[in-house]
Design a protein around this motif. Structure first.
Motif, PDB file in Angstrom:
ATOM      1  N   PHE A  20       0.589  -1.039   0.066  1.00 27.89           N
ATOM      2  CA  PHE A  20      -0.034  -0.023   0.090  1.00 27.89           C
ATOM      3  C   PHE A  20       0.938   1.261   0.074  1.00 27.89           C
ATOM      4  O   PHE A  20       0.558   2.155  -0.922  1.00 27.89           O
ATOM      5  CB  PHE A  20      -0.856  -0.040   1.131  1.00 27.89           C
ATOM      6  CG  PHE A  20      -1.827   1.377   1.408  1.00 27.89           C
ATOM      7  CD1 PHE A  20      -2.792   1.737   0.775  1.00 27.89           C
ATOM      8  CD2 PHE A  20      -1.138   2.354   2.125  1.00 27.89           C
ATOM      9  CE1 PHE A  20      -3.602   2.632   0.868  1.00 27.89           C
ATOM     10  CE2 PHE A  20      -1.908   3.385   2.547  1.00 27.89           C
ATOM     11  CZ  PHE A  20      -3.021   3.735   1.747  1.00 27.89           C
ATOM     12  N   TRP A  21       1.854   1.218   0.905  1.00 27.77           N
ATOM     13  CA  TRP A  21       2.603   2.751   1.000  1.00 27.77           C
ATOM     14  C   TRP A  21       3.615   2.818  -0.340  1.00 27.77           C
ATOM     15  O   TRP A  21       3.696   3.804  -0.608  1.00 27.77           O
ATOM     16  CB  TRP A  21       3.558   2.668   2.156  1.00 27.77           C
ATOM     17  CG  TRP A  21       2.696   2.607   3.552  1.00 27.77           C
ATOM     18  CD1 TRP A  21       2.782   1.871   4.547  1.00 27.77           C
ATOM     19  CD2 TRP A  21       2.147   4.040   3.821  1.00 27.77           C
ATOM     20  NE1 TRP A  21       1.836   2.325   5.441  1.00 27.77           N
ATOM     21  CE2 TRP A  21       1.279   3.886   5.034  1.00 27.77           C
ATOM     22  CE3 TRP A  21       1.961   5.096   3.119  1.00 27.77           C
ATOM     23  CZ2 TRP A  21       0.647   4.738   5.866  1.00 27.77           C
ATOM     24  CZ3 TRP A  21       1.141   6.111   3.753  1.00 27.77           C
ATOM     25  CH2 TRP A  21       0.571   5.917   5.122  1.00 27.77           C
ATOM     26  N   THR A  23       2.722   1.929  -3.095  1.00 24.59           N
ATOM     27  CA  THR A  23       1.832   2.123  -4.309  1.00 24.59           C
ATOM     28  C   THR A  23       1.494   3.702  -4.128  1.00 24.59           C
ATOM     29  O   THR A  23       1.553   4.409  -5.029  1.00 24.59           O
ATOM     30  CB  THR A  23       0.589   1.408  -4.412  1.00 24.59           C
ATOM     31  OG1 THR A  23       0.773   0.078  -4.559  1.00 24.59           O
ATOM     32  CG2 THR A  23      -0.316   1.883  -5.635  1.00 24.59           C
ATOM     33  N   ILE A  48      -7.462   7.008  -2.459  1.00 24.95           N
ATOM     34  CA  ILE A  48      -7.949   6.070  -1.426  1.00 24.95           C
ATOM     35  C   ILE A  48      -9.287   5.677  -2.067  1.00 24.95           C
ATOM     36  O   ILE A  48      -9.589   4.583  -2.211  1.00 24.95           O
ATOM     37  CB  ILE A  48      -7.766   6.045  -0.213  1.00 24.95           C
ATOM     38  CG1 ILE A  48      -6.175   5.967   0.056  1.00 24.95           C
ATOM     39  CG2 ILE A  48      -8.436   5.334   0.390  1.00 24.95           C
ATOM     40  CD1 ILE A  48      -5.804   6.507   1.558  1.00 24.95           C
ATOM     41  N   TYR A  52      -8.119   3.497  -5.171  1.00 29.00           N
ATOM     42  CA  TYR A  52      -7.408   2.245  -4.643  1.00 29.00           C
ATOM     43  C   TYR A  52      -8.329   1.224  -3.803  1.00 29.00           C
ATOM     44  O   TYR A  52      -8.216   0.231  -4.278  1.00 29.00           O
ATOM     45  CB  TYR A  52      -6.507   2.809  -3.414  1.00 29.00           C
ATOM     46  CG  TYR A  52      -5.497   1.530  -2.708  1.00 29.00           C
ATOM     47  CD1 TYR A  52      -4.476   1.406  -3.453  1.00 29.00           C
ATOM     48  CD2 TYR A  52      -6.138   1.200  -1.483  1.00 29.00           C
ATOM     49  CE1 TYR A  52      -3.738   0.108  -2.720  1.00 29.00           C
ATOM     50  CE2 TYR A  52      -5.206   0.133  -1.087  1.00 29.00           C
ATOM     51  CZ  TYR A  52      -4.198  -0.284  -1.573  1.00 29.00           C
ATOM     52  OH  TYR A  52      -3.380  -1.408  -1.073  1.00 29.00           O
ATOM     53  N   ASN A  53      -9.541   1.715  -3.183  1.00 29.58           N
ATOM     54  CA  ASN A  53     -10.360   1.019  -2.746  1.00 29.58           C
ATOM     55  C   ASN A  53     -11.614   0.452  -3.757  1.00 29.58           C
ATOM     56  O   ASN A  53     -11.473  -0.961  -3.985  1.00 29.58           O
ATOM     57  CB  ASN A  53     -11.116   1.518  -1.531  1.00 29.58           C
ATOM     58  CG  ASN A  53     -10.101   1.625  -0.414  1.00 29.58           C
ATOM     59  OD1 ASN A  53      -9.460   0.806  -0.160  1.00 29.58           O
ATOM     60  ND2 ASN A  53     -10.661   2.502   0.523  1.00 29.58           N
TER      61      ASN A  53
END
Length: 80
Positions: A20-21, A23, A48, A52-53
């Motif tokens: 995650f970090w 990306t 996000i 992302y989500n």
């Protein structure tokens, strides 16, 4: 601590957060020099919640995005 599970190196949660970090850095933080903290905070929030989500592919969903997965599982108005 706040009751959060501890993670060890190599733990799946550790790997997930590293991904995650990494990306986030590649797609938001490293793309431009941010002058105002609020601008960066808004960019992270949008990334996000808008990409992302909902859009990124998940291995647990057969490499589909949550949106694609829901479309496959939800009957359309035509099917009802």
């Amino acid at each position: 601590m706040l009751g959060l599970p501890s993670t060890a190196v190599g733990d799946c949660y550790d790997n997930m957060m590293e991904s995650f970090w990494r990306t986030l850095h590649l797609e938001i933080l490293d793309r431009k020099k941010w002058k105002i903290r609020d601008e960066l905070a808004n960019a992270i929030f949008e990334w996000i919640n808008c990409w992302y989500n909902p859009v990124r592919r998940h291995s647990s969903l057969g490499m589909r995005s949550p949106i694609e997965f829901e479309k496959l599982r939800t009957p359309s108005d035509h099917d009802r």
